[in-house]
Scaffold this motif. Structure first.
Motif, PDB file in Angstrom:
ATOM      1  N   ALA A   3     -12.929 -28.303 -38.500  1.00  0.00           N
ATOM      2  CA  ALA A   3     -11.975 -28.956 -37.584  1.00  0.00           C
ATOM      3  C   ALA A   3     -12.474 -28.950 -36.141  1.00  0.00           C
ATOM      4  O   ALA A   3     -12.341 -29.944 -35.423  1.00  0.00           O
ATOM      5  N   ILE A   4     -13.117 -27.856 -35.726  1.00  0.00           N
ATOM      6  CA  ILE A   4     -13.587 -27.751 -34.323  1.00  0.00           C
ATOM      7  C   ILE A   4     -14.712 -28.751 -34.067  1.00  0.00           C
ATOM      8  O   ILE A   4     -14.722 -29.472 -33.072  1.00  0.00           O
ATOM      9  N   VAL A  60     -11.092 -28.867 -17.839  1.00  0.00           N
ATOM     10  CA  VAL A  60     -11.475 -28.405 -19.181  1.00  0.00           C
ATOM     11  C   VAL A  60     -12.053 -26.998 -19.090  1.00  0.00           C
ATOM     12  O   VAL A  60     -11.706 -26.128 -19.895  1.00  0.00           O
ATOM     13  N   PHE A  61     -12.894 -26.785 -18.064  1.00  0.00           N
ATOM     14  CA  PHE A  61     -13.558 -25.490 -17.913  1.00  0.00           C
ATOM     15  C   PHE A  61     -12.536 -24.367 -17.722  1.00  0.00           C
ATOM     16  O   PHE A  61     -12.623 -23.312 -18.339  1.00  0.00           O
ATOM     17  N   PHE A  62     -11.569 -24.616 -16.835  1.00  0.00           N
ATOM     18  CA  PHE A  62     -10.614 -23.541 -16.514  1.00  0.00           C
ATOM     19  C   PHE A  62      -9.401 -23.494 -17.449  1.00  0.00           C
ATOM     20  O   PHE A  62      -8.862 -22.429 -17.691  1.00  0.00           O
ATOM     21  N   ALA A  63      -9.001 -24.647 -17.905  1.00  0.00           N
ATOM     22  CA  ALA A  63      -7.733 -24.675 -18.664  1.00  0.00           C
ATOM     23  C   ALA A  63      -7.932 -24.610 -20.172  1.00  0.00           C
ATOM     24  O   ALA A  63      -6.998 -24.304 -20.909  1.00  0.00           O
ATOM     25  N   ARG A  64      -9.165 -24.879 -20.615  1.00  0.00           N
ATOM     26  CA  ARG A  64      -9.375 -24.967 -22.060  1.00  0.00           C
ATOM     27  C   ARG A  64      -9.020 -23.653 -22.770  1.00  0.00           C
ATOM     28  O   ARG A  64      -8.283 -23.663 -23.761  1.00  0.00           O
ATOM     29  N   LYS A  65      -9.574 -22.555 -22.205  1.00  0.00           N
ATOM     30  CA  LYS A  65      -9.385 -21.271 -22.877  1.00  0.00           C
ATOM     31  C   LYS A  65      -7.904 -20.859 -22.924  1.00  0.00           C
ATOM     32  O   LYS A  65      -7.394 -20.584 -24.015  1.00  0.00           O
ATOM     33  N   PHE A  67      -5.247 -22.664 -22.580  1.00  0.00           N
ATOM     34  CA  PHE A  67      -4.464 -23.616 -23.377  1.00  0.00           C
ATOM     35  C   PHE A  67      -4.722 -23.412 -24.867  1.00  0.00           C
ATOM     36  O   PHE A  67      -3.780 -23.391 -25.667  1.00  0.00           O
ATOM     37  N   SER A  68      -6.027 -23.282 -25.189  1.00  0.00           N
ATOM     38  CA  SER A  68      -6.343 -23.120 -26.609  1.00  0.00           C
ATOM     39  C   SER A  68      -5.760 -21.800 -27.124  1.00  0.00           C
ATOM     40  O   SER A  68      -5.261 -21.731 -28.257  1.00  0.00           O
ATOM     41  N   GLU A  69      -5.802 -20.735 -26.260  1.00  0.00           N
ATOM     42  CA  GLU A  69      -5.188 -19.451 -26.630  1.00  0.00           C
ATOM     43  C   GLU A  69      -3.698 -19.628 -26.900  1.00  0.00           C
ATOM     44  O   GLU A  69      -3.170 -19.159 -27.903  1.00  0.00           O
ATOM     45  N   PHE A  70      -3.065 -20.344 -25.954  1.00  0.00           N
ATOM     46  CA  PHE A  70      -1.616 -20.559 -26.049  1.00  0.00           C
ATOM     47  C   PHE A  70      -1.262 -21.263 -27.356  1.00  0.00           C
ATOM     48  O   PHE A  70      -0.359 -20.839 -28.089  1.00  0.00           O
ATOM     49  N   PHE A  71      -2.013 -22.346 -27.635  1.00  0.00           N
ATOM     50  CA  PHE A  71      -1.696 -23.112 -28.856  1.00  0.00           C
ATOM     51  C   PHE A  71      -2.008 -22.313 -30.120  1.00  0.00           C
ATOM     52  O   PHE A  71      -1.262 -22.375 -31.095  1.00  0.00           O
ATOM     53  N   LYS A  72      -3.126 -21.556 -30.056  1.00  0.00           N
ATOM     54  CA  LYS A  72      -3.475 -20.714 -31.213  1.00  0.00           C
ATOM     55  C   LYS A  72      -2.375 -19.686 -31.458  1.00  0.00           C
ATOM     56  O   LYS A  72      -1.947 -19.464 -32.594  1.00  0.00           O
ATOM     57  N   ASN A  73      -1.945 -19.045 -30.344  1.00  0.00           N
ATOM     58  CA  ASN A  73      -0.893 -18.020 -30.460  1.00  0.00           C
ATOM     59  C   ASN A  73       0.393 -18.614 -31.010  1.00  0.00           C
ATOM     60  O   ASN A  73       1.071 -18.006 -31.833  1.00  0.00           O
ATOM     61  N   ARG A  74       0.681 -19.830 -30.535  1.00  0.00           N
ATOM     62  CA  ARG A  74       1.909 -20.493 -30.994  1.00  0.00           C
ATOM     63  C   ARG A  74       1.832 -20.753 -32.496  1.00  0.00           C
ATOM     64  O   ARG A  74       2.768 -20.459 -33.239  1.00  0.00           O
ATOM     65  N   THR A  75       0.674 -21.302 -32.923  1.00  0.00           N
ATOM     66  CA  THR A  75       0.487 -21.576 -34.351  1.00  0.00           C
ATOM     67  C   THR A  75       0.595 -20.282 -35.151  1.00  0.00           C
ATOM     68  O   THR A  75       1.269 -20.243 -36.188  1.00  0.00           O
TER      69      THR A  75
ATOM     70  N   GLN B  51       0.279 -32.377 -32.846  1.00  0.00           N
ATOM     71  CA  GLN B  51       1.653 -31.969 -33.197  1.00  0.00           C
ATOM     72  C   GLN B  51       2.084 -30.738 -32.400  1.00  0.00           C
ATOM     73  O   GLN B  51       3.214 -30.653 -31.914  1.00  0.00           O
ATOM     74  N   ASN B  52       1.139 -29.806 -32.234  1.00  0.00           N
ATOM     75  CA  ASN B  52       1.422 -28.586 -31.476  1.00  0.00           C
ATOM     76  C   ASN B  52       1.797 -28.928 -30.034  1.00  0.00           C
ATOM     77  O   ASN B  52       2.803 -28.438 -29.503  1.00  0.00           O
TER      78      ASN B  52
END
Lengths: 198, 228
Positions: A3-4, A60-65, A67-75, B51-52
């Motif tokens: 997926a990545i 992307v450089f500053f917000a990616r990590k 944001f991705s952490e946030f979404f991962k944690n949410r999932t 979706q997230n």
């Protein structure tokens, strides 16, 4: 392709498409020859695009990590909540099954208890009837004995009362009929009888 | 240095006589539609990807309406969320070279603010009937306070009429200011420096969308709640 890698591939494609569109637009605009666009050059595109790309890069450089952490944690949180909910549901269903099973047993137990209670009640009824009959007999017998006793007692009483009354009547009659001479004659007769006996 | 021309194929629409703000409002609508279709396509119980993101945005709006409006909040949710997402996408469009924010045109903003104005009063009357007038006469409602009530009524009416004006002009002003600053900085120093303003532009875009939505929510909440 995981997926990545797929999402990276998609982003790369998107960037290429955007850049192509920008180039095509520049060509179109420079060839268009409109009054406002006649003085337009590639340089006019260059810095706005570079500035925008710098902004995208910085974001992307500053917000990616984070944001991705946030979404991962949410999932992960949702996954965990769903798993817990599923486990809770399983436990609830299991408990429900057990309760239903117990209820079935309980129904049978209730039937057995009712049957036993009916039997016991029937037996109790018979015993009570028998005991009642026995008691009735006993009471009747006792009553008869009592009646007999009371009758006898009453007869005796009547006899005794009759004797006393007869005695009183006789005494009264004797007192009324027996004068001094008759008494003396009776005494004399009594003495003579005694003398004759001796 | 000229302002960058409009991106392909929007320039075709503009050549055809469609005003840029209308053409870019179509682009914004298209982006929202594509996002919605993408989010809908991959719907699953455990959210991933688009979706997230969409769920996070929806949760934010749900929380906003539930907290501020109460029992009627869910009724207004589609209206408020649509306005919020649309403004945000429109604002972000203004950051892309060759694009224009539809919200930097007063017509777009007025088209968003007027439904808010009408919805506020329609739902106010629907909820309270004639008693809705109590919202306009202030807290003192008695015969001796009649002159004050009349004064309050006039002030409130002016305030309510000013609402769509302030809503649309605030957004318009911020978006235009950001756009103009980028152009002027681009003229003075085209390299790198305007990036800082672009970065601020991201913040302004989010904040202005939030302010519009928050005010819309508060206006609707105020109209449906009991007058004090």
């Amino acid at each position: 392709m995981n997926a990545i890698q797929y999402s990276k591939f998609k982003i790369q494609n998107l960037i290429i498409i955007v850049l192509n569109l920008i180039i095509v637009a520049s060509v179109f605009a420079s060839e268009g020859g409109g009054a406002g666009e006649a003085h337009f050059t590639y340089k006019d595109w260059l810095w706005p695009v570079i500035n925008f790309l710098i902004l995208v890069f910085v974001l992307v450089f500053f917000a990616r990590k984070p944001f991705s952490e946030f979404f991962k944690n949410r999932t992960a949180l949702i996954e965990k909540s769903l798993r817990e909910a599923s486990e809770a549901k399983e436990i609830a269903q299991k408990t429900l099954g057990e309760v239903r099973e117990r209820l079935k047993h309980t129904d049978r137990e209730i039937e057995q208890i009712l049957e036993a209670a009916k039997k016991s009640g029937e037996k109790e009824k018979q015993d009570i009837i028998a005991e009642g009959a026995r008691l009735k007999e006993k009471i009747i017998e006792q009553a008869k004995a009592n009646i007999e006793f009371e009758l006898q007692k009453a007869k005796d009483q009547i006899k005794s009362d009759a004797a006393l009354m007869a005695l009183e009547l006789a005494e009264k009659q004797i007192k009324a009929q027996l004068g001094r001479e008759a008494q003396e004659a009776l005494i004399d007769d009594y003495i003579k009888r005694l003398e004759a006996k001796n | 240095m000229h302002e960058a021309p409009f991106i392909f194929p929007i320039n075709l629409l503009i050549h055809a006589g469609i005003p840029p703000f209308v053409a870019f409002s179509w682009v914004a609508t298209l982006i929202i539609l594509i996002m919605a279709i993408l989010a809908r396509k991959s719907l699953s119980l455990i959210p991933r990807g688009v979706q997230n993101l969409v769920e996070v945005i929806m949760e934010f709006f749900l929380d906003l309406v539930d907290t501020n409006i109460g029992h009627l909040g869910r009724h207004f949710f589609p209206f408020i969320a649509t306005i919020g997402i649309y403004i945000l996408v429109c604002n972000f469009l203004g950051l892309i070279p060759g694009c224009e924010a539809p919200t930097s045109n007063l017509n777009t903003n007025a088209a968003l603010a007027l439904p808010v104005f009408f919805a506020t009063h329609i739902y106010g009357i629907k909820e309270h009937g004639l008693g809705y007038i109590k919202h306009f006469v202030g807290p003192m409602r008695s015969l001796p306070a009649l002159p004050l009530m009349i004064l309050m009524f006039i002030i409130e009416v002016i305030g309510h009429i000013a609402r769509p004006l302030t809503l649309s002009v605030r957004l318009f002003g911020n978006m235009v200011a950001k756009h103009k600053i980028i152009i002027i900085l681009g003229l003075l120093s085209p390299a790198v420096v305007p990036t800082a303003i672009l970065g601020l532009g991201v913040l302004v875009s989010v904040i202005q969308a939030f302010v519009f939505v928050l005010l819309t929510t508060l206006y609707l909440a105020g109209s449906v709640e009991e007058a004090h």
